[in-house]
Enzyme design. Structure first.
Site, PDB file in Angstrom:
ATOM      1  N   HIS A 135      45.654  73.380 -49.137  1.00 50.78           N
ATOM      2  CA  HIS A 135      46.313  72.410 -50.015  1.00 50.78           C
ATOM      3  C   HIS A 135      45.219  71.485 -50.557  1.00 50.78           C
ATOM      4  O   HIS A 135      44.205  71.244 -49.887  1.00 50.78           O
ATOM      5  CB  HIS A 135      47.309  71.624 -49.162  1.00 50.78           C
ATOM      6  N   ASP A 213      45.200  71.200 -40.476  1.00 51.48           N
ATOM      7  CA  ASP A 213      46.219  70.608 -41.330  1.00 51.48           C
ATOM      8  C   ASP A 213      47.564  71.160 -40.857  1.00 51.48           C
ATOM      9  O   ASP A 213      47.912  72.312 -41.136  1.00 51.48           O
ATOM     10  CB  ASP A 213      45.925  70.994 -42.786  1.00 51.48           C
ATOM     11  N   GLN A 216      52.651  71.641 -42.478  1.00 49.62           N
ATOM     12  CA  GLN A 216      53.800  72.570 -42.542  1.00 49.62           C
ATOM     13  C   GLN A 216      54.182  73.113 -41.177  1.00 49.62           C
ATOM     14  O   GLN A 216      55.153  73.875 -41.076  1.00 49.62           O
ATOM     15  CB  GLN A 216      53.475  73.747 -43.482  1.00 49.62           C
ATOM     16  N   LYS A 239      57.902  65.442 -43.714  1.00 49.06           N
ATOM     17  CA  LYS A 239      58.188  66.883 -43.696  1.00 49.06           C
ATOM     18  C   LYS A 239      58.879  67.302 -42.399  1.00 49.06           C
ATOM     19  O   LYS A 239      59.202  68.465 -42.216  1.00 49.06           O
ATOM     20  CB  LYS A 239      56.885  67.672 -43.875  1.00 49.06           C
ATOM     21  N   CYS A 377      49.988  72.546 -55.278  1.00 46.75           N
ATOM     22  CA  CYS A 377      48.742  71.870 -54.862  1.00 46.75           C
ATOM     23  C   CYS A 377      47.773  72.842 -54.199  1.00 46.75           C
ATOM     24  O   CYS A 377      47.058  72.481 -53.254  1.00 46.75           O
ATOM     25  CB  CYS A 377      49.029  70.693 -53.931  1.00 46.75           C
TER      26      CYS A 377
END
Ligand code: PLP
Length: 420
Positions: A135, A213, A216, A239, A377
Site C-alpha cells: 500500500h 503492515d 488488513q 478497519k 493505493c
C-alpha cells in the site's frame, strides 16, 4: 446479540453470523431502494453498537484530558486510555504495554518508524526492502526517507495476476546492505496472505529490522507480534470495528527506547528548560500533545468485540466467503480475477472486459452494493499487472453468502448492461 450468537456457536460449533448483523445499526438500511450490501471493508469496517456506546459513554460521563489532571474525570479518562493500551498489548501479544504507541493509524505508525528509526539508522548506500504489493502507506514514507538519507528502495516481486510473492527472489535481495524489510501481511488489493513469520525469520538471521503492515490482518486473523517475530507492526482501529483516527504502532522495546522522538510538545517530556529537554520513556515520548482519547476507548471496545467472536473464526468466515465468491465469479465469461486461487483473505479484485472498474462500482451502488474501484493505493502493483484499476469486494464477518449471491447477480447485470 454477540453473546447469544457466540454462545450458540459453542454448542453447535458454528457462529450465527446473521445474528451478529443486528449489532451493526448501519447495516439495517436500504441504499437506492435496495438492502445495503457493504463490501468495502478493506477501506473501513462498520462499527457495532458496543463501540458506539463506548464512545457515547466516554463523552457523556468521563471526558477530560489524560495524564495531567488530578481530578476524578481526568483519572477516569487516564485509566480508560491506559486500559486500552493494555488491551492492545494482549490483542497482538506484545511483551509489554510499553511496546504500544497510539497513532492516528497504520499510515502514521509507518511514518513514525521511517522518521524516527529511519533517520537515525540509515545512511547513503543502505537499502530498504519492500514488496511489490505494498500500500502507498508502506511505500511513500520509505521513498521520503530514501530521499533524505541516500538509501535505496528494492522490491521483492509479485508473480503476476495470482498475486503471490516470488520467494525464489528473496535470497539474493536479502543482501548485507538491507537495513529494513517492510512487508504487508494481507494485501488490500489481492487478498494474498503473506508468510510474514517466515519472512521476518529470514531477515532477522541477517540482522535486518522488520516491519509488518497489519492493516488488513489485525482484525481479520490472529496476529501475534512475538510469534511473527517482527520488530515493528502497524494497524488501524477503523478497519477492525473501531473509530477512525486511532491506530497502533507496536515496536520492540529496545528499538523504541533507542529511537528519538519524532514530534515534540506536551505530554512527552520529563523536564524542559530553555535549551534542552529530557523525554519520557517509550511509548510516551512518541505521543506529543493531547492524544485522541475517545479513539483508544472505542478501539478497546472493538478489540473486545471481535475477540469475543474469535479472530480464527472471523478468518475462516472471510476465507469461505472469498472462496465462494471466487468460484461464482470464475464461472462468468469476460472476467479477470486477481489474487491467489486458494487460501486468500476476504478480498476479491476483478475486472470485467470492456467495463471500467469505476463503472462497475457506480452501477453496483445503484443496486445497494458498496464496492471499491480504483488503484487501491497500490499504483506500482497495478502498473506491474498492466491495469489502471480493479473493482474490489472485501468482506467482514457480518457479510453473508446471500449477499455474495446478490453481488454476483449484480455483476451479471452489469455485464449485460454494458454489452448493450
Ligand atoms: C494494506 C494497507 N496498509 C495501510 C493502509 C493505510 O491505513 P490507514 O489509512 O488507516 O492509515 C491500508 C488502508 O487501506 C491498507 O489496506
Amino acid at each position: 446479540m454477540i453473546a447469544e450468537a457466540v454462545k450458540e456457536s459453542k454448542s453447535v460449533e458454528r457462529i450465527d453470523w446473521e445474528k451478529l448483523r443486528a449489532d451493526f445499526p448501519i447495516l439495517q438500511q436500504e441504499v437506492h431502494g435496495h438492502p445495503l450490501i457493504y463490501f468495502d471493508n478493506a477501506a473501513t469496517s462498520q462499527k457495532p453498537r458496543a463501540v458506539i456506546d463506548a464512545l457515547v459513554n466516554y463523552y457523556e460521563r468521563d471526558n477530560a484530558n489524560v495524564h495531567r489532571g488530578i481530578h476524578e474525570l481526568s483519572n477516569r479518562a487516564t485509566a480508560a486510555f491506559e486500559a486500552a493500551r493494555a488491551r492492545a498489548t494482549r490483542f497482538i501479544n506484545a511483551r509489554s504495554a510499553d511496546e504500544i504507541v497510539f497513532t492516528r493509524g497504520t499510515t502514521e505508525s509507518i511514518n513514525l518508524v521511517a522518521q524516527s528509526w529511519g533517520a537515525k539508522n540509515l545512511k547513503p548506500g543502505d537499502k530498504i526492502l519492500l514488496t511489490e504489493m505494498e500500500h502507498h502507506s508502506n511505500l511513500v514514507p520509505w521513498q521520503l526517507l530514501a530521499g533524505r538519507t541516500g538509501a535505496k528502495l528494492v522490491y521483492l516481486p509479485v508473480t503476476g495476476d495470482e498475486g503471490l510473492l516470488d520467494l525464489s527472489k528473496l535470497g539474493p535481495l536479502l543482501s548485507k546492505d538491507v537495513k529494513l524489510f517492510a512487508m504487508v501481511h494481507i494485501s488490500n488489493s489481492l487478498g494474498t496472505v503473506n508468510p510474514v513469520a517466515e519472512l521476518c525469520a529470514r531477515a532477522r538471521k541477517l540482522g535486518i529490522v522488520t516491519l509488518v503492515d497489519a492493516a488488513q490482518s489485525a482484525g481479520h486473523c490472529p496476529v501475534d507480534a512475538q510469534q511473527i517475530g517482527c520488530d515493528f507492526l502497524a494497524f488501524s482501529g477503523h478497519k477492525i470495528c473501531g473509530p477512525t483516527g486511532i491506530g497502533v504502532l507496536y515496536g520492540r522495546q529496545e528499538l523504541l527506547e533507542a529511537m528519538p522522538p519524532w514530534q515534540g510538545g506536551g505530554e512527552m517530556i520529563l523536564s524542559v528548560d530553555f535549551q534542552q529537554t529530557t523525554y519520557k520513556h517509550a511509548p510516551h515520548k512518541f505521543e506529543a500533545g493531547t492524544p485522541d482519547i475517545s479513539g483508544p476507548i472505542g478501539l478497546h471496545a472493538a478489540m473486545d468485540y471481535i475477540d469475543n467472536i474469535g479472530r480464527e473464526n472471523i478468518f475462516r468466515h472471510d476465507q469461505e466467503l472469498a472462496a465462494y465468491t471466487l468460484d461464482q465469479l470464475s464461472r462468468l465469461k469476460g472476467i479477470r480475477l486477481f489474487g491467489p486461487k486458494t487460501g486468500r483473505a476476504g478480498v476479491v479484485s476483478f475486472l470485467l472486459k470492456d467495463v471500467h472498474a469505476h463503472d462497475v462500482v457506480t452501477v453496483a451502488d445503484q443496486r445497494g452494493v458498496a464496492l471499491r474501484g480504483g488503484h487501491h493505493c497500490t499504483q506500482p502493483l497495478m502498473r506491474k499487472l498492466g491495469v489502471e484499476s480493479t473493482a474490489r469486494a472485501s468482506f467482514y464477518f457480518y457479510n453473508t453468502r446471500a449477499e455474495v449471491d446478490r453481488f454476483v447477480e449484480v455483476v451479471r447485470e452489469i455485464q449485460k448492461f454494458f454489452a448493450g
